[in-house]
Design an enzyme around this catalytic site. Structure first.
Site, PDB file in Angstrom:
ATOM      1  N   ARG A   1       0.862  -1.235  -0.086  1.00 15.25           N
ATOM      2  CA  ARG A   1      -0.031  -0.071   0.048  1.00 15.25           C
ATOM      3  C   ARG A   1       0.755   1.283   0.049  1.00 15.25           C
ATOM      4  NH1 ARG A   1      -5.206  -1.416   3.855  1.00 15.25           N
ATOM      5  NH2 ARG A   1      -6.306  -2.610   2.243  1.00 15.25           N
TER       6      ARG A   1
ATOM      7  N   LYS B   1     -19.624 -17.669   0.825  1.00  8.55           N
ATOM      8  CA  LYS B   1     -21.232 -17.360   0.903  1.00  8.55           C
ATOM      9  C   LYS B   1     -21.864 -16.746  -0.345  1.00  8.55           C
ATOM     10  CE  LYS B   1     -21.375 -17.639   6.044  1.00  8.55           C
ATOM     11  NZ  LYS B   1     -21.745 -17.016   7.087  1.00  8.55           N
TER      12      LYS B   1
ATOM     13  N   GLY C   1     -10.156  -9.795  -0.270  1.00  3.05           N
ATOM     14  CA  GLY C   1      -9.152  -9.785   0.453  1.00  3.05           C
ATOM     15  C   GLY C   1      -8.372 -11.265   0.158  1.00  3.05           C
TER      16      GLY C   1
ATOM     17  N   GLY D   1     -13.093  -4.119   0.720  1.00  2.00           N
ATOM     18  CA  GLY D   1     -14.654  -3.475   0.760  1.00  2.00           C
ATOM     19  C   GLY D   1     -14.910  -2.299  -0.173  1.00  2.00           C
TER      20      GLY D   1
END
Length: 396
Positions: A35, A198, A354, A377
């Site tokens: 980053r 999921k 992620g 996110g």
């Protein structure tokens, strides 16, 4: 989009919001500087113009308290090493001390402010706190894609104090262009691979991207909900029983949009969730009771490979097996190899989320794809079609 390329920063102090929420080891040394490396072009552009840079970021979750372990003093050395220039540090981000440090900054110099999350007002999006931060610079640059989905003081609210001098940094611009390439301007055929455990966490993404894509590969634990909904026997595999009707609905919508959906046809199965157990390969619609699917089988891998090698734009979010266990990493490795090969053949490939990002870094595929997103996110919310507060603040 207004980027820093539209402005000359000569003799200006640029207040740059970055995302230096980096992983650290037990000694608080930076263990992955990705980053920090990512914002280097933005910093260099401002310095080359003859401006100075004031970096602000958060680190961890100190919840409004000053905690030594979350102090940015521990990462100053790494930031200096990456940027190739001594970075000054001030142990506050607002108030007299911070204002003095900013005022004394000369063109060509870099200052790193203390963790903005040492103040509760940051996460509350407090306007007064944002205004105090704004006093430190002449222009505001948002280069923190990883926090662009947060309406925090330093990511979104602060922009209103720079009505004509607010810009996207080069990293932020690259991230938004990469997503735009998948959703709007990508060369066809466009293939999206969604994995992970999921269906429920990916519903809005699937619904939003269906009008934009040609192929949808569904893998990982979430595939079993679809297989069971289609009448398959999945043994003890992971399943969201309450999402079976939704799975069929998604398949129906895909058909409406003329999107081809590819589910695994076979699976590597085991009797327990463990690396060192007996493994078998079986038809995914006929997994015996007491066994669970933990990876995509070889027929599935070959089928996915054929789809990917015929794609021109690829989005990958989520592994298709439990890659953290070496005996069940084969499917995800094969997928990584297929995407790398498609990229070599000229496809544009975007990896985000992620687990996918962790995989490409761990297995050495990060430099074999077109773009690895720095914001989990934020990228997911962009794919869901939501306007990110950090983006809206610059655009509006």
């Amino acid at each position: 989009m207004k980027t820093i390329n539209d402005f000359n920063f000569k003799d200006k102090k640029a207040l740059v919001r970055v995302d230096f929420n980096v992983p650290q080891d037990d000694q608080l040394n930076v263990s992955d500087n990705t980053r920090i490396v990512a914002v280097k072009p933005t910093v260099e552009k401002i310095l080359n113009d003859g401006g100075s840079v004031i970096l602000m970021t958060h680190l961890g979750r100190p919840k409004g308290e000053v905690k030594d372990e979350f102090s940015l003093k521990h990462i100053v050395g790494e930031v200096s090493a990456v940027l190739g220039k001594e970075v000054k540090f001030v142990d506050e981000c607002i108030g007299e001390k911070a204002e003095k440090a900013a005022a004394e900054l000369k063109p060509g110099e870099i200052l790193l402010l203390e963790n903005v999350r040492f103040h509760n007002e940051e996460e509350k999006g407090d306007e007064g706190f944002a205004e105090q931060l704004s006093k430190l610079g002449d222009a505001f640059v948002n280069d923190a894609f990883g926090t662009a989905h947060r309406a925090h003081a330093s990511t979104a609210v602060i922009a209103k104090f720079f009505p004509s001098t607010k810009f996207f940094g080069l990293l932020m611009n690259k991230e938004l262009q990469a997503i735009d390439k998948v959703l709007k301007s990508g060369e066809r055929p466009i293939t999206a691979i969604l994995g992970g455990s999921k269906v429920s966490t990916k519903i809005t993404i699937i619904e939003n991207i269906l009008p934009a894509i040609d192929n949808l590969i569904i893998g990982g634990g979430m595939a079993f909900t679809f297989i069971k909904a289609l009448g398959g026997k999945i043994g003890n595999s992971l399943v969201e029983e309450d999402k079976l009707p939704l799975a069929l609905e998604i398949l129906g919508k895909a058909k409406e949009h003329k999107v081809k959906v590819y589910l695994p046809s076979d699976a590597i199965i085991a009797e327990s969730f463990s690396n060192d157990v007996e493994r078998k390969e079986t038809d995914i619609y006929a997994i015996p009771e007491g066994w669970m699917g933990l990876d995509a089988g070889h027929k599935s891998r070959d089928q996915f490979n054929d789809v990917l090698l015929n794609s021109r734009t690829i989005l990958w979010n989520g592994p298709i097996g439990v890659f953290e266990m070496s005996n069940f990493a084969g499917g995800t490795v094969a997928l990584g190899e297929s995407i790398a090969e498609a990229t070599r053949l000229g496809a544009f490939s975007l990896v985000g989320g992620g687990d996918s990002v962790a995989f490409v870094k761990q297995f050495g595929y990060a430099d074999q794809v077109s773009y690895v997103s720095t914001g989990g996110g934020a990228m997911l919310e962009s794919l869901e079609g939501l306007e990110l507060p950090g983006v809206a603040a610059i655009n509006n």
